[in-house]
Design a protein around this motif. Structure first.
Motif, PDB file in Angstrom:
ATOM      1  N   TYR A  36       2.090 -10.240  -5.893  1.00 23.35           N
ATOM      2  CA  TYR A  36       2.820  -8.974  -5.818  1.00 23.35           C
ATOM      3  C   TYR A  36       1.858  -7.825  -5.517  1.00 23.35           C
ATOM      4  O   TYR A  36       2.121  -6.997  -4.637  1.00 23.35           O
ATOM      5  CB  TYR A  36       3.561  -8.697  -7.121  1.00 23.35           C
ATOM      6  CG  TYR A  36       4.148  -7.308  -7.160  1.00 23.35           C
ATOM      7  CD1 TYR A  36       5.371  -7.034  -6.558  1.00 23.35           C
ATOM      8  CD2 TYR A  36       3.451  -6.249  -7.756  1.00 23.35           C
ATOM      9  CE1 TYR A  36       5.897  -5.750  -6.555  1.00 23.35           C
ATOM     10  CE2 TYR A  36       3.974  -4.964  -7.756  1.00 23.35           C
ATOM     11  CZ  TYR A  36       5.188  -4.725  -7.153  1.00 23.35           C
ATOM     12  OH  TYR A  36       5.701  -3.451  -7.141  1.00 23.35           O
ATOM     13  N   HIS A  37       0.762  -7.762  -6.255  1.00 24.21           N
ATOM     14  CA  HIS A  37      -0.207  -6.685  -6.033  1.00 24.21           C
ATOM     15  C   HIS A  37      -0.766  -6.741  -4.612  1.00 24.21           C
ATOM     16  O   HIS A  37      -0.967  -5.692  -3.970  1.00 24.21           O
ATOM     17  CB  HIS A  37      -1.342  -6.792  -7.056  1.00 24.21           C
ATOM     18  CG  HIS A  37      -0.907  -6.493  -8.458  1.00 24.21           C
ATOM     19  ND1 HIS A  37      -1.480  -7.081  -9.566  1.00 24.21           N
ATOM     20  CD2 HIS A  37       0.070  -5.684  -8.939  1.00 24.21           C
ATOM     21  CE1 HIS A  37      -0.907  -6.628 -10.661  1.00 24.21           C
ATOM     22  NE2 HIS A  37       0.047  -5.784 -10.310  1.00 24.21           N
ATOM     23  N   TYR A  38      -1.007  -7.948  -4.111  1.00 24.58           N
ATOM     24  CA  TYR A  38      -1.505  -8.077  -2.744  1.00 24.58           C
ATOM     25  C   TYR A  38      -0.446  -7.615  -1.744  1.00 24.58           C
ATOM     26  O   TYR A  38      -0.762  -6.913  -0.771  1.00 24.58           O
ATOM     27  CB  TYR A  38      -1.893  -9.534  -2.469  1.00 24.58           C
ATOM     28  CG  TYR A  38      -2.328  -9.771  -1.044  1.00 24.58           C
ATOM     29  CD1 TYR A  38      -3.555  -9.316  -0.582  1.00 24.58           C
ATOM     30  CD2 TYR A  38      -1.498 -10.444  -0.145  1.00 24.58           C
ATOM     31  CE1 TYR A  38      -3.956  -9.528   0.728  1.00 24.58           C
ATOM     32  CE2 TYR A  38      -1.896 -10.666   1.161  1.00 24.58           C
ATOM     33  CZ  TYR A  38      -3.125 -10.200   1.589  1.00 24.58           C
ATOM     34  OH  TYR A  38      -3.513 -10.400   2.895  1.00 24.58           O
ATOM     35  N   ALA A  39       0.814  -7.975  -1.972  1.00 25.12           N
ATOM     36  CA  ALA A  39       1.892  -7.559  -1.072  1.00 25.12           C
ATOM     37  C   ALA A  39       2.007  -6.041  -1.021  1.00 25.12           C
ATOM     38  O   ALA A  39       2.291  -5.456   0.030  1.00 25.12           O
ATOM     39  CB  ALA A  39       3.225  -8.181  -1.507  1.00 25.12           C
ATOM     40  N   VAL A  40       1.782  -5.373  -2.149  1.00 25.05           N
ATOM     41  CA  VAL A  40       1.813  -3.911  -2.170  1.00 25.05           C
ATOM     42  C   VAL A  40       0.674  -3.350  -1.320  1.00 25.05           C
ATOM     43  O   VAL A  40       0.868  -2.415  -0.541  1.00 25.05           O
ATOM     44  CB  VAL A  40       1.717  -3.395  -3.622  1.00 25.05           C
ATOM     45  CG1 VAL A  40       1.547  -1.882  -3.650  1.00 25.05           C
ATOM     46  CG2 VAL A  40       2.960  -3.789  -4.408  1.00 25.05           C
ATOM     47  N   ARG A  41      -0.517  -3.949  -1.454  1.00 30.56           N
ATOM     48  CA  ARG A  41      -1.678  -3.445  -0.714  1.00 30.56           C
ATOM     49  C   ARG A  41      -1.494  -3.580   0.794  1.00 30.56           C
ATOM     50  O   ARG A  41      -1.878  -2.693   1.554  1.00 30.56           O
ATOM     51  CB  ARG A  41      -2.949  -4.181  -1.141  1.00 30.56           C
ATOM     52  CG  ARG A  41      -3.434  -3.859  -2.528  1.00 30.56           C
ATOM     53  CD  ARG A  41      -4.888  -4.242  -2.720  1.00 30.56           C
ATOM     54  NE  ARG A  41      -5.137  -5.643  -2.442  1.00 30.56           N
ATOM     55  CZ  ARG A  41      -5.030  -6.620  -3.329  1.00 30.56           C
ATOM     56  NH1 ARG A  41      -4.651  -6.331  -4.573  1.00 30.56           N
ATOM     57  NH2 ARG A  41      -5.289  -7.873  -3.006  1.00 30.56           N
ATOM     58  N   VAL A  42      -0.919  -4.687   1.251  1.00 27.18           N
ATOM     59  CA  VAL A  42      -0.794  -4.916   2.695  1.00 27.18           C
ATOM     60  C   VAL A  42       0.536  -4.422   3.243  1.00 27.18           C
ATOM     61  O   VAL A  42       0.772  -4.487   4.453  1.00 27.18           O
ATOM     62  CB  VAL A  42      -0.979  -6.414   3.032  1.00 27.18           C
ATOM     63  CG1 VAL A  42      -2.336  -6.898   2.577  1.00 27.18           C
ATOM     64  CG2 VAL A  42       0.138  -7.274   2.419  1.00 27.18           C
ATOM     65  N   GLY A  43       1.424  -3.950   2.367  1.00 28.00           N
ATOM     66  CA  GLY A  43       2.694  -3.402   2.830  1.00 28.00           C
ATOM     67  C   GLY A  43       3.726  -4.431   3.231  1.00 28.00           C
ATOM     68  O   GLY A  43       4.599  -4.148   4.055  1.00 28.00           O
ATOM     69  N   ASP A  44       3.674  -5.639   2.635  1.00 27.85           N
ATOM     70  CA  ASP A  44       4.674  -6.670   2.914  1.00 27.85           C
ATOM     71  C   ASP A  44       5.848  -6.476   1.953  1.00 27.85           C
ATOM     72  O   ASP A  44       5.849  -7.005   0.833  1.00 27.85           O
ATOM     73  CB  ASP A  44       4.061  -8.070   2.758  1.00 27.85           C
ATOM     74  CG  ASP A  44       4.981  -9.182   3.244  1.00 27.85           C
ATOM     75  OD1 ASP A  44       6.220  -8.989   3.214  1.00 27.85           O
ATOM     76  OD2 ASP A  44       4.484 -10.247   3.657  1.00 27.85           O
ATOM     77  N   ALA A  45       6.846  -5.728   2.380  1.00 29.91           N
ATOM     78  CA  ALA A  45       7.966  -5.381   1.502  1.00 29.91           C
ATOM     79  C   ALA A  45       8.794  -6.599   1.113  1.00 29.91           C
ATOM     80  O   ALA A  45       9.314  -6.673  -0.011  1.00 29.91           O
ATOM     81  CB  ALA A  45       8.850  -4.336   2.180  1.00 29.91           C
ATOM     82  N   VAL A  46       8.933  -7.567   2.027  1.00 30.92           N
ATOM     83  CA  VAL A  46       9.748  -8.755   1.729  1.00 30.92           C
ATOM     84  C   VAL A  46       9.092  -9.590   0.643  1.00 30.92           C
ATOM     85  O   VAL A  46       9.742 -10.015  -0.330  1.00 30.92           O
ATOM     86  CB  VAL A  46       9.959  -9.584   3.005  1.00 30.92           C
ATOM     87  CG1 VAL A  46      10.736 -10.863   2.689  1.00 30.92           C
ATOM     88  CG2 VAL A  46      10.705  -8.772   4.061  1.00 30.92           C
ATOM     89  N   LEU A  47       7.793  -9.851   0.771  1.00 30.22           N
ATOM     90  CA  LEU A  47       7.078 -10.608  -0.256  1.00 30.22           C
ATOM     91  C   LEU A  47       7.054  -9.835  -1.562  1.00 30.22           C
ATOM     92  O   LEU A  47       7.210 -10.426  -2.643  1.00 30.22           O
ATOM     93  CB  LEU A  47       5.655 -10.908   0.221  1.00 30.22           C
ATOM     94  CG  LEU A  47       4.747 -11.635  -0.776  1.00 30.22           C
ATOM     95  CD1 LEU A  47       5.342 -12.977  -1.178  1.00 30.22           C
ATOM     96  CD2 LEU A  47       3.348 -11.812  -0.200  1.00 30.22           C
ATOM     97  N   GLN A  48       6.890  -8.547  -1.492  1.00 32.20           N
ATOM     98  CA  GLN A  48       6.872  -7.703  -2.682  1.00 32.20           C
ATOM     99  C   GLN A  48       8.179  -7.835  -3.459  1.00 32.20           C
ATOM    100  O   GLN A  48       8.183  -8.043  -4.675  1.00 32.20           O
ATOM    101  CB  GLN A  48       6.652  -6.251  -2.256  1.00 32.20           C
ATOM    102  CG  GLN A  48       6.540  -5.254  -3.392  1.00 32.20           C
ATOM    103  CD  GLN A  48       6.289  -3.854  -2.863  1.00 32.20           C
ATOM    104  OE1 GLN A  48       5.754  -3.674  -1.781  1.00 32.20           O
ATOM    105  NE2 GLN A  48       6.693  -2.864  -3.631  1.00 32.20           N
TER     106      GLN A  48
END
Length: 481
Positions: free
Chosen positions: A176-188
């Protein structure tokens, strides 16, 4: 390190690689060709052999015209890869730019991505790679850095479909934290939904300690958290605050997100007397605690005259405690209709502690909407058409078995959790919610095939449901203060 090829060898390597690619495209075109029903047509497919040859090109460095030197802080010696510019450029515009005017490139990678660089290069040659849970983030980082978009999408999909996989240290919070950093809203959103529906499992794991302030506050805002009780959530939050020791404004914001009216008065008294965290920040939550005691002391109808109950503080989450609902395991669910009944408390207020509501539940595996039901006719042309089993869909109806004046000012939200087995663990993967105005969820198990014993919705050929009844209070009369 092997020498670089001479210019003539370079041209031959380009020709060799081009020949391989031309053969690959020819094979793929042959597989898609339309033979117009010619019975003599056949497909000759040697694509696996071609992939093996391409892999050998990488392993042996035959005809190499470029060299990648990968340096990392974890090693004094660089990893050297004898590669082929055409193959790298076809997959990555970054490599195309790097190798345009030079044949030797030095790359600097963190230890995590450097350890996977050989797998990454092999993907560029063969179009496939196998990864483990702890390798997902560094592989996604490589794919993103070198703009290999197909691999990036593939790793992101791997992460979304492996949230339930078991790992010793946990991985969903980190993803989740990685998805926030890279801007992957679907994974987030996928990670956030998984954490919300399986929060009890996360609260007792090592992973809970790595939850960021931002993620914790997002979770505390949600009403779809699945856990045993609000007290369980408070205990976990107290542990998090004790370990992390955030600044006072952050701690107070976290503590004010707890729904104290959902905790029994006896437990609230114990927390006031024994919780060091609550004692340290008592002034910040004193008004919420006082309001919670008022809520438990008065009837909900009377309380609603003076206080706004249409807020999250008075809305239950998805509690698994017996007073909020019941588990129902339906064996061989495709066989026939089933029914059950259970009781819940009227509401979380202690004023209603002795009041119970009985609920009747009907499950039908093959209910047919009116539009699909057979129409009777006297004419031969209008004879009844056979109805196939697959035309029906599962249906779950939840209705109160009684009515009472005590229901005034209260409506009931019904939530149905469906447990699935993934990687040996039983987790919540599906949740359906509907209100008192409706007795059923229109899309309940709409995509489930209960006829198959291997269905992901079944555990040992049984459907595992947990039905939760959430009383929702409404302000009926406004009194001027």
């Amino acid at each position: 390190m092997a020498r670089l090829s001479r210019p003539g060898a370079t041209r031959r390597s380009w020709g060799c690689a081009a020949a391989f690619l031309l053969l690959l495209f020819t094979v793929q075109a042959a597989q898609k060709a339309d033979f117009s029903g010619d019975s003599t047509a056949a497909t000759i497919n040697h694509s696996l052999t071609l992939l093996q040859r391409l892999q050998e090109l990488l392993q042996n460095g035959n005809g190499s015209d470029s060299v990648l030197r990968v340096r990392s802080a974890a090693s004094d010696e660089p990893k050297v890869f004898h590669t082929h510019q055409l193959l790298l450029s076809l997959q990555s515009e970054v490599f195309e730019s790097l190798l345009r005017n030079q044949s030797v490139v030095t790359l600097y990678e963190p230890p995590e991505t450097a350890a996977l660089f050989e797998k990454f290069i092999r993907y560029l040659y063969c179009g496939g790679v196998s990864i483990l849970l702890h390798q997902a983030i560094p592989m996604h980082q490589l794919a993103s850095k070198y703009r290999v978009w197909g691999l990036q999408r593939g790793v992101a999909e791997y992460m979304r479909t492996h949230l339930a996989s078991e790992s010793s240290q946990g991985h969903v919070v980190g993803w989740y934290h990685y998805a926030v950093r890279v801007g992957d809203a679907v994974l987030q959103e996928s990670c956030l939904q998984f954490l919300a529906w399986n929060l009890s499992a996360v609260l007792g794991s090592v992973e809970w300690g790595s939850v960021s302030v931002e993620l914790l506050l997002l979770l505390l805002e949600r009403s779809d958290l699945v856990l045993h009780s609000e007290l369980e959530l408070y205990t976990a939050v107290e542990g998090w605050l004790s370990r992390r020791q955030p600044e006072a404004p952050v701690a107070e914001r976290v503590l004010r997100a707890i729904r104290y009216p959902m905790i029994a008065p006896s437990q609230l008294f114990r927390l006031q007397a024994q919780s060091a965290v609550l004692a340290r920040h008592r002034a910040a939550v004193q008004d919420l605690l006082f309001q919670a005691f008022q809520f438990h002391a008065a009837s909900p109808l009377h309380f609603a005259k003076y206080f706004d109950v249409n807020c999250s503080m008075f809305l239950p989450r998805n509690y698994l405690a017996p007073s909020w609902g019941s588990q129902w395991v339906i064996t061989n669910p495709a066989r026939d209709d089933r029914s059950t009944s259970f009781q819940t408390q009227l509401g979380p207020s202690s004023h209603d502690a002795g009041k119970r509501v009985t609920w009747n539940v009907l499950f039908s595996p093959r209910w047919l909407p009116v539009s699909l039901r057979p129409v009777y006719s006297d004419s031969v042309a209008g004879a009844i058409q056979p109805v196939r089993i697959e035309d029906g869909r599962p249906r779950l109806v939840i209705t109160p078995a009684m009515s009472s004046p005590d229901f005034a000012g209260v409506s009931f939200q019904k939530t149905v959790l469906v447990g699935v087995r993934q990687q040996g663990r039983v987790l919540v993967k599906h949740a359906y919610s509907f209100h008192q105005s409706s007795d059923e969820a229109a899309d309940f198990l709409a995509h489930a095939d209960l006829q198959k014993r291997t269905s992901e919705y079944l555990i040992d050929n049984s459907l595992h449901l947990h039905i939760i009844i959430k009383p929702v209070y409404h302000s009926l009369i406004k009194v001027k203060k």
